[in-house]
Design an enzyme around this catalytic site. Structure first.
Site, PDB file in Angstrom:
ATOM      1  N   MET A 108       0.881  -1.173   0.000  1.00 19.07           N
ATOM      2  CA  MET A 108       0.000   0.000   0.000  1.00 19.07           C
ATOM      3  C   MET A 108       0.910   1.212   0.000  1.00 19.07           C
ATOM      4  O   MET A 108       1.787   1.336   0.856  1.00 19.07           O
ATOM      5  CB  MET A 108      -0.922  -0.032   1.228  1.00 19.07           C
ATOM      6  N   HIS A 147       3.886   4.899  -7.308  1.00 21.37           N
ATOM      7  CA  HIS A 147       2.727   5.649  -6.807  1.00 21.37           C
ATOM      8  C   HIS A 147       3.113   7.019  -6.246  1.00 21.37           C
ATOM      9  O   HIS A 147       2.264   7.906  -6.133  1.00 21.37           O
ATOM     10  CB  HIS A 147       2.017   4.864  -5.702  1.00 21.37           C
ATOM     11  N   GLU A 187      -3.901   3.378 -10.866  1.00 19.91           N
ATOM     12  CA  GLU A 187      -3.244   2.073 -10.991  1.00 19.91           C
ATOM     13  C   GLU A 187      -2.701   1.767 -12.386  1.00 19.91           C
ATOM     14  O   GLU A 187      -1.682   1.105 -12.519  1.00 19.91           O
ATOM     15  CB  GLU A 187      -4.193   0.969 -10.523  1.00 19.91           C
ATOM     16  N   TYR A 227      -5.580  -1.780 -13.407  1.00 19.28           N
ATOM     17  CA  TYR A 227      -4.128  -1.914 -13.501  1.00 19.28           C
ATOM     18  C   TYR A 227      -3.709  -2.255 -14.939  1.00 19.28           C
ATOM     19  O   TYR A 227      -2.917  -1.556 -15.563  1.00 19.28           O
ATOM     20  CB  TYR A 227      -3.628  -3.052 -12.603  1.00 19.28           C
TER      21      TYR A 227
HETATM   22 ZN    ZN Z   1      -1.050   0.320  -6.929  1.00 22.19          ZN
END
Ligand code: ZN
Length: 615
Positions: free
Chosen positions: A282, A311, A330, A395
């Site tokens: 995460m 990210h 994503e 994703y």
């Molecule tokens: Zn991710």
């Protein structure tokens, strides 16, 4: 009221919170947190002001200057099982408000582990997972990524424990009697107890609420680079293995900076959580959370780190405005992750990742064949639980879309485009149309070359998506096809295979084979005993689907030792989906009832949904 986000009670006519100050008292014996939340608005506001809550008890709402109570209501009276309740406070010319609340033991963001559930078995542990909409189960907030907040937090914890956050650690100190720093969370007699300590944190960059994160436990750390430490439970064996696995972190940060611009979060630390952590990683800013299953001893866990690092630019700097545009987080991050992997580990490794992702995309489209809405990039999620429709689509289809644009305009031009995109929208929350308008403005004529509407609003996989071009990828897929004809790969053909090669091979086998074939493959290559969970779980899934009950013992062990949803979802689904599975269903129900307490509440919910659907 006009909604900002289908997953939030936030009202578009109300000002969005700019800062939150938290005083949190951690009560481990009751698995609850006593909280005081001071909310600051950019302007004064009068009339109703709405916040999201879920399984919180609200003790009082106060004017911060006079400490007089302000009226509030909670609606609906029976909380919505996914979205919770809206806390509606009546303000009169206020720009700040204090809410005193208490979490419940079933708070969906928090997993409380008792000492026997931890590695050292000596102290308790608690950690958060706020994505997508669980921050509201810790403190009341406008729980939408459209709101970007700065925060400071005082964590009052037992003296033997340590706290980390997705924020800068400012101080560790004794609680101060009479200072009012508990701000109503609890009395000084509790806050200033002999065995208590306060860790102060500050987050100066505005983040969406789903990136709020902490962990409290018996933590240790190792430095792995000039701006990176790896934290985990203070067990030397775990810390050393993590430090070895993530030794290349600084190299990856530098590659990321070269590709996407400066790293804006100062530190990039990593926290390896207990095995119950429901995700691979995460991307909590400054402090990425990771499952221990990425520590494989061969540095391939670096791929998950590359993803969470990526990210830092896409997701954390530029954030999807609502979960309906999750691909902006994503898809971009998967693209960026593979560029980092390509630079650090080479083109073949990146091609394997793309190939594994391609199979994941095909399978995810199959999973939603009765509800194709969720095979779109831009989705309608009105009334939908984001955890339930979580899949590879944003994703991998998102990755494919960006890769398609790269092929159209060439890599140098695409690299320039991405850098400009990040610089333009950093610290903003945007939607798909904002991206498309920016694309059309900066790549004139692109809408005549690529069907942008089909890619973002169409279902399934567009015809101009593609599999990777790589000799190792082609070889593995053709070996998998030969297994269908009865030929197992020879030892010399797999001599240099690592986990990812096996994962790709297994995923390209038919969904089920003769039980004897699965047994023969395992007898030669011991896949069911692999230390790499990707390989082990892919094999066990094949074994279950092939009605090979010899592996029930190994399946049970796996389901009880890890809580990562990437493994729980396919294993439980393989057990209960389809006809003639009576024995498997009884088995799945028993294992879940025994393992449930070891899973994070989010994972519990996902498994319950699977069992409800098929059992
Ligand atoms: Zn991710």
């Amino acid at each position: 009221m006009a909604a900002v986000d289908p997953h939030s009670f936030t009202d578009s006519t109300h000002p969005l919170t700019t800062h939150i100050s938290l005083s949190l008292y951690f009560d481990f014996p009751s698995s609850t947190i006593l909280a005081s939340t001071l909310i600051s608005l950019p302007t004064t506001h009068s009339g109703p002001f709405t916040l999201d809550t879920r399984s919180l008890s609200i003790t009082s709402v106060l004017d911060p200057t006079t400490l007089t109570p302000l009226p509030f209501t909670l609606t609906p009276p029976i909380p919505h099982p996914v979205f919770g309740q809206s806390l509606i406070i009546t303000l009169s010319n206020h720009s700040q408000v204090i809410i005193i609340s208490k979490t419940s033991a079933s708070s969906s963001a928090l997993q409380w582990l008792s000492p026997p559930q931890t590695f050292n078995q000596a102290f308790p542990f608690v950690y958060t997972q706020c994505q997508s909409i669980h921050a509201r189960s810790i403190f009341p907030c406008q729980d939408t990524p459209a709101a970007r907040i700065r925060y400071d937090a005082k964590l009052n914890i037992p003296r033997q424990l340590f706290a980390v956050m997705s924020a800068r650690h400012v101080d560790r100190r004794a609680p101060v009697v009479g200072s009012g720093e508990a701000r109503g969370a609890c009395d000084d007699s509790l806050w200033c107890g002999d065995d208590r300590v306060v860790d102060d944190f500050l987050m100066e960059q505005p983040i969406p609420p789903y990136l709020f994160a902490f962990a409290v436990g018996e933590l240790g750390f190792r430095d792995v680079g000039p701006r990176s430490r790896v934290y985990s439970e203070a067990a030397p064996a775990v810390l050393d293995a993590a430090a070895r696995e993530f030794a290349g972190t600084e190299d990856m940060i530098r590659v990321g900076e070269k590709l996407f611009g400066p790293y804006d979060w100062e530190r990039f630390d990593l926290l390896v959580l207990p095995p119950s952590f429901p995700y691979g990683g995460m991307e909590n800013p400054r402090m990425v959370f990771l499952t221990p299953t990425v520590i494989k001893g061969d540095a391939t866990g670096a791929q998950v780190v590359a993803h969470e690092l990526a990210h830092s630019w896409t997701g954390n700097l530029i954030t999807n405005k609502t979960n309906e545009h999750f691909w902006l987080n994503e898809g971009f991050t998967t693209y960026a992750e593979r560029r980092i992997v390509e630079a650090v580990q080479g083109e073949d490794r990146a091609a394997l990742n793309i190939g594994i992702g391609w199979k994941g995309l095909v399978d995810a489209v199959e999973r939603f064949k009765d509800n194709m809405e969720f095979t779109k990039l831009k989705t309608n999620q009105e009334g939908v639980d984001p955890d339930e429709i979580y899949s590879e689509i944003p994703y991998e289809k998102g990755f494919q879309f960006l890769w398609r644009i790269e092929r159209q305009i060439g890599r140098p031009a695409f690299d320039e485009f991405i850098k400009k995109y990040i610089a333009t929208f950093k610290f903003q929350s945007i939607d798909t149309d904002t991206f498309l308008n920016f694309l059309k403005a900066n790549v004139p004529g692109i809408e005549n070359q690529i069907d942008l509407k089909l890619w973002t609003e169409g279902i399934g996989i567009p015809p101009d998506a593609m599999e990777p071009v790589s000799s190792i990828y082609t070889k593995i897929v053709s070996l998998a096809n030969e297994f269908k004809l009865g030929r197992m790969p020879r030892e010399d053909e797999v001599a240099d295979w690592h986990g990812q090669e096996w994962e790709l091979y297994l995923e390209n086998l038919p969904k089920y084979v003769e039980a004897s074939q699965a047994l023969a493959l395992d007898a030669r290559y011991r896949l069911s005993e692999s230390k790499d969970y990707e390989v082990k779980v892919a094999f066990l899934q094949l074994a279950i689907a092939s009605k090979c009950r010899d592996y029930f013992g190994e399946v049970e062990k796996t389901l009880k030792e890890v809580g990562r949803m990437k493994y729980l979802r396919p294993l439980y689904t393989a057990l209960v989906q389809g006809a003639g599975k009576d024995e498997e269903k009884i088995f799945a129900k028993r294992v879940f009832s025994e393992a449930r307490d070891c899973y994070h509440p989010i994972a519990q919910g996902v498994v319950e949904t699977i069992l409800r659907k098929y059992v």
